[in-house]
Scaffold this active site. Sequence first.
Site, PDB file in Angstrom:
ATOM      1  N   TYR A   1      -9.532   9.062  11.162  1.00 18.98           N
ATOM      2  CA  TYR A   1      -8.737   9.262   9.914  1.00 18.98           C
ATOM      3  C   TYR A   1      -7.498  10.288  10.416  1.00 18.98           C
ATOM      4  O   TYR A   1      -6.351   9.772  10.212  1.00 18.98           O
ATOM      5  CB  TYR A   1      -9.597  10.224   8.879  1.00 18.98           C
ATOM      6  CG  TYR A   1      -8.697  10.613   7.823  1.00 18.98           C
ATOM      7  CD1 TYR A   1      -8.368   9.410   6.541  1.00 18.98           C
ATOM      8  CD2 TYR A   1      -8.275  11.894   7.448  1.00 18.98           C
ATOM      9  CE1 TYR A   1      -7.733   9.815   5.370  1.00 18.98           C
ATOM     10  CE2 TYR A   1      -7.413  11.979   6.294  1.00 18.98           C
ATOM     11  CZ  TYR A   1      -7.223  11.190   5.112  1.00 18.98           C
ATOM     12  OH  TYR A   1      -6.295  11.327   4.039  1.00 18.98           O
TER      13      TYR A   1
ATOM     14  N   GLY B   1     -19.208  29.263   3.357  1.00 17.65           N
ATOM     15  CA  GLY B   1     -18.356  29.251   2.025  1.00 17.65           C
ATOM     16  C   GLY B   1     -17.155  29.988   2.200  1.00 17.65           C
ATOM     17  O   GLY B   1     -16.216  30.089   1.244  1.00 17.65           O
TER      18      GLY B   1
HETATM   19  P1  NAD Z   1      -9.250   6.599  -2.893  1.00 14.63           P
HETATM   20  O1  NAD Z   1     -10.135   6.291  -1.672  1.00 14.63           O
HETATM   21  O2  NAD Z   1      -9.438   6.906  -3.978  1.00 14.63           O
HETATM   22  O3  NAD Z   1      -7.953   5.503  -2.480  1.00 14.63           O
HETATM   23  C1  NAD Z   1      -7.789   4.765  -1.279  1.00 14.63           C
HETATM   24  C2  NAD Z   1      -7.681   3.253  -1.930  1.00 14.63           C
HETATM   25  O4  NAD Z   1      -7.234   2.695  -0.701  1.00 14.63           O
HETATM   26  C3  NAD Z   1      -8.997   2.859  -2.279  1.00 14.63           C
HETATM   27  O5  NAD Z   1      -8.632   2.253  -3.677  1.00 14.63           O
HETATM   28  C4  NAD Z   1      -9.332   1.751  -1.540  1.00 14.63           C
HETATM   29  O6  NAD Z   1     -10.068   0.716  -1.933  1.00 14.63           O
HETATM   30  C5  NAD Z   1      -8.005   1.232  -0.938  1.00 14.63           C
HETATM   31  N1  NAD Z   1      -8.065   0.760   0.408  1.00 14.63           N
HETATM   32  C6  NAD Z   1      -8.838   1.568   1.591  1.00 14.63           C
HETATM   33  N2  NAD Z   1      -8.853   0.548   2.612  1.00 14.63           N
HETATM   34  C7  NAD Z   1      -7.959  -0.468   2.167  1.00 14.63           C
HETATM   35  C8  NAD Z   1      -7.450  -1.556   2.968  1.00 14.63           C
HETATM   36  N3  NAD Z   1      -7.711  -1.685   4.155  1.00 14.63           N
HETATM   37  N4  NAD Z   1      -6.584  -2.491   2.149  1.00 14.63           N
HETATM   38  C9  NAD Z   1      -6.240  -2.239   0.972  1.00 14.63           C
HETATM   39  N5  NAD Z   1      -6.519  -1.261   0.322  1.00 14.63           N
HETATM   40  C10 NAD Z   1      -7.458  -0.166   0.957  1.00 14.63           C
HETATM   41  O7  NAD Z   1      -8.436   7.980  -1.948  1.00 14.63           O
HETATM   42  P2  NAD Z   1      -6.942   8.713  -2.607  1.00 14.63           P
HETATM   43  O8  NAD Z   1      -7.659  10.366  -2.593  1.00 14.63           O
HETATM   44  O9  NAD Z   1      -6.547   8.284  -3.898  1.00 14.63           O
HETATM   45  O10 NAD Z   1      -5.891   8.670  -1.508  1.00 14.63           O
HETATM   46  C11 NAD Z   1      -4.893   7.932  -1.492  1.00 14.63           C
HETATM   47  C12 NAD Z   1      -4.235   8.091  -0.156  1.00 14.63           C
HETATM   48  O11 NAD Z   1      -3.604   9.462  -0.046  1.00 14.63           O
HETATM   49  C13 NAD Z   1      -5.026   7.824   1.222  1.00 14.63           C
HETATM   50  O12 NAD Z   1      -3.933   7.260   2.022  1.00 14.63           O
HETATM   51  C14 NAD Z   1      -5.120   9.175   1.779  1.00 14.63           C
HETATM   52  O13 NAD Z   1      -5.321   9.246   3.075  1.00 14.63           O
HETATM   53  C15 NAD Z   1      -3.826   9.833   1.022  1.00 14.63           C
HETATM   54  N6  NAD Z   1      -4.398  11.410   0.684  1.00 14.63           N
HETATM   55  C16 NAD Z   1      -5.318  12.000  -0.305  1.00 14.63           C
HETATM   56  C17 NAD Z   1      -5.647  13.330  -0.203  1.00 14.63           C
HETATM   57  C18 NAD Z   1      -6.437  13.742  -1.572  1.00 14.63           C
HETATM   58  O14 NAD Z   1      -6.572  14.876  -1.522  1.00 14.63           O
HETATM   59  N7  NAD Z   1      -6.715  12.955  -2.285  1.00 14.63           N
HETATM   60  C19 NAD Z   1      -5.259  14.253   0.802  1.00 14.63           C
HETATM   61  C20 NAD Z   1      -4.513  13.776   1.779  1.00 14.63           C
HETATM   62  C21 NAD Z   1      -3.958  12.410   1.761  1.00 14.63           C
END
Ligand code: NAD
Length: 324
Positions: free
Chosen positions: A153, A215
């Site tokens: 990641y 924690g």
């Molecule tokens: P999530 O897992 O809910 O959403 C990710 C989405 O991407 C899912 O719907 C999944 O099915 C889709 N996906 C995964 N691989 C794929 C592929 N190869 N092709 C098409 N779709 C694909 O996660 P989230 O929390 O909504 O995160 C969204 C983005 O934000 C991600 O890129 C994540 O790295 C980034 N992010 C999130 C957080 C957080 O705290 N939620 C923090 C840092 C970064």
Amino acid sequence: MQKKRTIYGRKRVLVTGGAGFLGSHLIDRLIERGHEVLCVDNLFTGDKRNLDHLAGHPRFEFMRHDVCFPLFVEVDEIWNLACPASPIHYQHDPVQTTKTSVHGAINMLGLAKRLGVRIFQASTSEVYGDPHIHPQVESYWGNVNPIGTRSCYDEGKRCAETLFFDYHRQHGLDIKVARIFNTYGPRMHPADGRVVSNFAMQALRGEDITIYGDGSQTRSFCYVDDLIDGFLALMDSEPGWPGPVNLGTPREFTIRQLAEQVIALTGSASKIVEQPLPSDDPLQRKPDISLARERLGWEPKVPLEEGLVKTVDYFRGIVEAERA
Ligand code: NAD
Ligand code: UDP
Ligand code: UDP
């Protein structure tokens, strides 16, 4: 000004990963703004139920597709969020995680280059790894293990940033890179193993609350509505300013404090138990958001107490449906 891709004069916007937690909230806001939205998602961690309320909406379209493969569509703007985000999800198939970040970025950047459109990248605080600088500023290069269990990641997202900045320098692409810190809210996956979803589900089911380690490690939790405000402010910022910019809240809590708060909020009889700390788990994390304040006029507003109430309500609905 470039011609819009619809004959109606409105923008057609592509959101990859739109069936996930953040993507579905972003889509709601883009629809509210009057745009047409094309959601591309392979439904690996996403859930179509996050978009159920948009089924049949004339300005919304869903396409099941894996961003590791080329995509030929006509859009005015691209938001690249596709990537599993929680440690248990991205470690489930680590090779696919790196491919999603890297091949996904190449394909979406190639698409943006062909169309000459602005593209947003959902990067992450994980690019800082287990940081030696606290709070983390954008100029910090990070402390990341390249061969550990989180590397698929962290390094995938770092390489995606490299690609974004090289397409920007080499091809003049208009990019916007956000480094997102821990975000929580309704539509988080109840079994994603993340700390807020775990603690809320455990408290609501009356199960033990699992603290990893003692924690004392810290995180700063941003409510999803605040984060999406930040996304939109970044995407609306002037051309030629690519970021990266930290988006998150500077209010830092220990994981034990979070557990105590969730117990107090739910009135749960759950006990706190300690379990081993996963490898490479960062000890502390808190964003310096001076840049976002200065360039975007953005800062988060929703206090943890308030955001947790809405989030716990969401998980309560899931637990009640399980019991029914
Ligand atoms: P999530 O897992 O809910 O959403 C990710 C989405 O991407 C899912 O719907 C999944 O099915 C889709 N996906 C995964 N691989 C794929 C592929 N190869 N092709 C098409 N779709 C694909 O996660 P989230 O929390 O909504 O995160 C969204 C983005 O934000 C991600 O890129 C994540 O790295 C980034 N992010 C999130 C957080 C957080 O705290 N939620 C923090 C840092 C970064
Ligand atoms: N690509 C895509 N959709 C497009 C244009 C390109 O998916 O509309 C993909 C294409 O498959 C390529 C990648 O984006 O592998 C990178 O494109 P770029 O033009 O930068 O590089 P090249 O095609 O020269 O490899
Ligand atoms: N964590 C915990 N108990 C859990 C889930 C997570 O103590 O049931 C800890 C985890 O070890 C980490 C922090 O909470 O220190 C945040 O974990 P999460 O997976 O939510 O996000 P990330 O580690 O990516 O910040």
